[in-house]
Design a protein around this motif. Structure first.
Motif, short mmCIF file in Angstrom:
data_model
loop_
_atom_site.label_atom_id
_atom_site.label_comp_id
_atom_site.label_asym_id
_atom_site.label_seq_id
_atom_site.Cartn_x
_atom_site.Cartn_y
_atom_site.Cartn_z
N LEU A 166 -19.75 -6.86 -4.21
CA LEU A 166 -18.82 -7.32 -5.25
C LEU A 166 -17.38 -6.97 -4.88
N PRO A 167 -16.43 -7.74 -5.38
CA PRO A 167 -15.01 -7.47 -5.07
C PRO A 167 -14.42 -6.37 -5.93
N THR A 168 -14.99 -5.17 -5.83
CA THR A 168 -14.45 -4.00 -6.51
C THR A 168 -14.04 -2.97 -5.47
N TYR A 169 -13.14 -2.10 -5.84
CA TYR A 169 -12.65 -1.08 -4.89
C TYR A 169 -13.80 -0.26 -4.34
N GLU A 170 -14.68 0.20 -5.21
CA GLU A 170 -15.79 1.05 -4.79
C GLU A 170 -16.72 0.31 -3.83
N SER A 171 -17.08 -0.93 -4.17
CA SER A 171 -18.00 -1.69 -3.33
C SER A 171 -17.41 -1.99 -1.96
N ILE A 172 -16.16 -2.42 -1.96
CA ILE A 172 -15.51 -2.76 -0.69
C ILE A 172 -15.37 -1.53 0.19
N THR A 173 -14.95 -0.41 -0.41
CA THR A 173 -14.79 0.83 0.35
C THR A 173 -16.10 1.28 0.97
N LYS A 174 -17.17 1.25 0.20
CA LYS A 174 -18.47 1.69 0.71
C LYS A 174 -19.01 0.73 1.75
N ALA A 175 -18.77 -0.56 1.57
CA ALA A 175 -19.28 -1.55 2.54
C ALA A 175 -18.61 -1.37 3.90
N PHE A 176 -17.28 -1.27 3.91
CA PHE A 176 -16.56 -1.15 5.18
C PHE A 176 -16.65 0.27 5.76
N GLY A 177 -17.11 1.20 4.94
CA GLY A 177 -17.35 2.55 5.43
C GLY A 177 -18.78 2.76 5.89
N SER A 178 -19.59 1.70 5.79
CA SER A 178 -21.00 1.81 6.16
C SER A 178 -21.19 1.50 7.64
#
Length: 265
Positions: A166-178
């Motif tokens: 989803l386009p939320t700060y938390e989701s994007i941060t965790k996705a690109f940090g995975s």
């Protein structure tokens, strides 16, 4: 029908963007005061503007915080329409309402799964078994909380891992940090228009073999069912957790929930 007697009755709804606005809008029409708890500012925008609507943004940390909120705002009843996998908040709500004897109404979406030969229920995120995943493309549509751990598991099984978040700060941060490659990450809202499902275009572009998602009962699950049905892909659905709640009234239709509130509170 406007009921002036309801002007002092405060209903607290905890929900996402699918069910909460439907229930809130009807109660506002009936002159209830509605408190709506959402996780993000964007989720709050799904609700209409109304002087009797109060949007509360952010996570509730524990039972005591819930009790304080109920007492401070003189809540008449609480509606738990949170995500089926949000077990911690549901348990805290149940215990809090039971402790102070406040009615708790649980809204549970019906599961949408159809009987097809390429849909499979599994017990947890790492439960795809008896399948050779080597060099296969698997799309994780499971949210961001357990994304890295789940992705790492399937990468160790030699699968090519992709995700939609989803386009939320938390989701994007965790996705690109995975551990998932940046080029294998898509950021988009679940499609609500059956005529144009972006997820299908994503699956075609990435040549997806398997989709892993959760049995939410929402439009995201419906999208994956629609996309996979009749295709060569396979859909693995993680069963929703069973949360024992002998205190709450349970509903799976919006109107039945609304009728119960009107008749009793």
């Amino acid at each position: 029908m406007q009921n002036q007697g309801n002007c002092y009755k405060n209903v607290w709804i905890l929900s996402g963007t699918s069910d909460g606005p439907i229930v809130a809008n009807r109660l506002l029409q009936l002159n209830y005061s509605v408190f709506a708890s959402v996780l993000t500012y964007k989720a709050g925008q799904a609700y209409i503007e109304n002087p009797k609507l109060h949007i509360i943004t952010g996570k509730l940390k524990n039972k005591d915080q819930i009790i304080n909120f109920i007492n401070k705002n003189k809540i008449t009843c609480v509606v738990d329409a949170t995500h089926p996998f949000a077990v911690i908040i549901s348990k805290n709500l149940s215990q809090a309402c039971k402790d102070i004897n406040i009615p708790l109404l649980l809204f549970e979406r019906k599961s949408l799964i159809n009987n097809t030969n390429n849909f499979f229920y599994i017990d947890n995120l790492k439960d795809i078994k008896d399948v050779d995943l080597a060099n296969k493309n698997i799309l994780l549509a499971i949210g961001s909380r357990f994304l890295n751990d789940t992705a790492n598991y399937y990468m160790n099984r030699k699968a090519n891992v992709f995700t939609r978040v989803l386009p939320t700060y938390e989701s994007i941060t965790k996705a690109f940090g995975s551990c998932i490659k940046n080029s294998n990450i898509a950021i988009l809202e679940p499609s609500k228009n059956n005529q144009s499902i972006l997820e299908k275009k994503l699956c075609d572009f990435w040549e997806i073999d398997y989709v892993l998602c959760r049995e939410s009962g929402g439009y995201s699950q419906k999208n994956w069912e629609t996309i996979v049905s009749g295709s060569k892909m396979k859909l693995f659905l993680v069963k929703r957790p069973k949360v024992k709640n002998d205190y709450a009234y349970s509903f799976n239709q919006h109107q039945n929930l609304i009728n119960h509130i009107i008749q009793n509170y």
